[in-house]
Motif scaffolding. Structure first.
Motif, PDB file in Angstrom:
ATOM      1  N   ARG A 164       1.028  -0.992  -0.198  1.00 11.06           N
ATOM      2  CA  ARG A 164       0.232   0.340  -0.598  1.00 11.06           C
ATOM      3  C   ARG A 164       0.967   1.665  -0.163  1.00 11.06           C
ATOM      4  O   ARG A 164       0.488   2.397  -0.768  1.00 11.06           O
ATOM      5  N   LEU A 165       1.702   1.048   0.689  1.00  5.41           N
ATOM      6  CA  LEU A 165       2.717   2.371   0.675  1.00  5.41           C
ATOM      7  C   LEU A 165       3.290   2.170  -0.629  1.00  5.41           C
ATOM      8  O   LEU A 165       3.322   3.988  -1.365  1.00  5.41           O
ATOM      9  N   PHE A 166       3.747   1.272  -1.482  1.00  4.32           N
ATOM     10  CA  PHE A 166       4.026   1.349  -2.549  1.00  4.32           C
ATOM     11  C   PHE A 166       3.135   1.167  -3.997  1.00  4.32           C
ATOM     12  O   PHE A 166       3.925   2.700  -4.654  1.00  4.32           O
ATOM     13  N   TYR A 167       2.039   1.915  -3.609  1.00  2.42           N
ATOM     14  CA  TYR A 167       0.968   2.378  -4.078  1.00  2.42           C
ATOM     15  C   TYR A 167       1.228   4.022  -4.142  1.00  2.42           C
ATOM     16  O   TYR A 167       0.863   4.558  -4.981  1.00  2.42           O
ATOM     17  N   ILE A 168       1.076   4.825  -2.830  1.00  5.66           N
ATOM     18  CA  ILE A 168       1.777   5.639  -2.961  1.00  5.66           C
ATOM     19  C   ILE A 168       2.632   6.563  -3.723  1.00  5.66           C
ATOM     20  O   ILE A 168       2.605   7.322  -4.292  1.00  5.66           O
ATOM     21  N   PHE A 169       4.038   5.332  -3.336  1.00 10.79           N
ATOM     22  CA  PHE A 169       4.856   5.878  -4.317  1.00 10.79           C
ATOM     23  C   PHE A 169       5.098   6.032  -6.056  1.00 10.79           C
ATOM     24  O   PHE A 169       5.154   6.765  -7.044  1.00 10.79           O
ATOM     25  N   ILE A 170       4.349   5.156  -6.503  1.00 10.26           N
ATOM     26  CA  ILE A 170       3.942   4.657  -7.833  1.00 10.26           C
ATOM     27  C   ILE A 170       2.788   6.473  -8.217  1.00 10.26           C
ATOM     28  O   ILE A 170       3.303   6.364  -9.018  1.00 10.26           O
TER      29      ILE A 170
END
Ligand code: HEM
Length: 123
Positions: free
Chosen positions: A42-48
């Motif tokens: 979910r953190l990486f969704y934000i980075f994407i």
């Protein structure tokens, strides 16, 4: 960071790996480990979204329509991936959302690589 696609590609490749890892952990019955991987994903969704939005604001003037479409379908990929994991946890059918994920992912990859910035090792 937002003038080439390296950071953006890095974030979605890591997300893809985390997504597969979360499914494998779930299948092995390792619910706690899956939860940690899912939270990291979910953190990486934000980075994407941050890296994608950075590219969007820098380059959308090239072709508003295609960049807008790329952004929408890219967010669709994230929505489908999230729904696959949540529905899997709830033991609901994932056929529809999994199909949605494959389709939005293929369209996003096609749009991403056909849009003009492109990947160049020397930039
Ligand atoms: C999991 C979801 C996503 C995947 C798999 C993905 C994939 C890609 C790929 C393959 C490229 C081309 C890289 C290159 O040619 O070097 C790209 C570029 C781009 N992405 Fe994404 N993306 C995703 C999500 C997003 C989101 C959410 C946004 C917007 C907020 C976004 C905006 C962009 C923009 C503006 C570009 C530049 C296009 C160009 O090459 O001219 N992407 N993405």
């Amino acid at each position: 960071m937002f003038t080439n696609t390296h950071a953006h590609i890095f974030t979605w490749v890591v997300a893809l790996i985390l997504f597969v890892a979360a499914i494998l952990l779930f299948k092995k019955g390792l619910a706690k480990q899956m939860k940690i991987v899912h939270m990291t994903l979910r953190l990486f969704y934000i980075f994407i979204i941050i890296t994608g939005a950075g590219l969007f604001f820098n380059f959308a003037s090239i072709d508003h329509m295609m960049y807008g479409l790329k952004t929408l379908v890219g967010i669709g990929v994230i929505a489908c991936a999230e729904m696959v994991l949540v529905r899997m946890k709830k033991e609901k059918s994932i056929t529809g959302v999994a199909a949605g994920l494959v389709i939005t992912l293929l369209i996003t990859l096609y749009l991403g690589f056909s849009l003009p910035i492109g990947f160049d090792f020397f930039h």
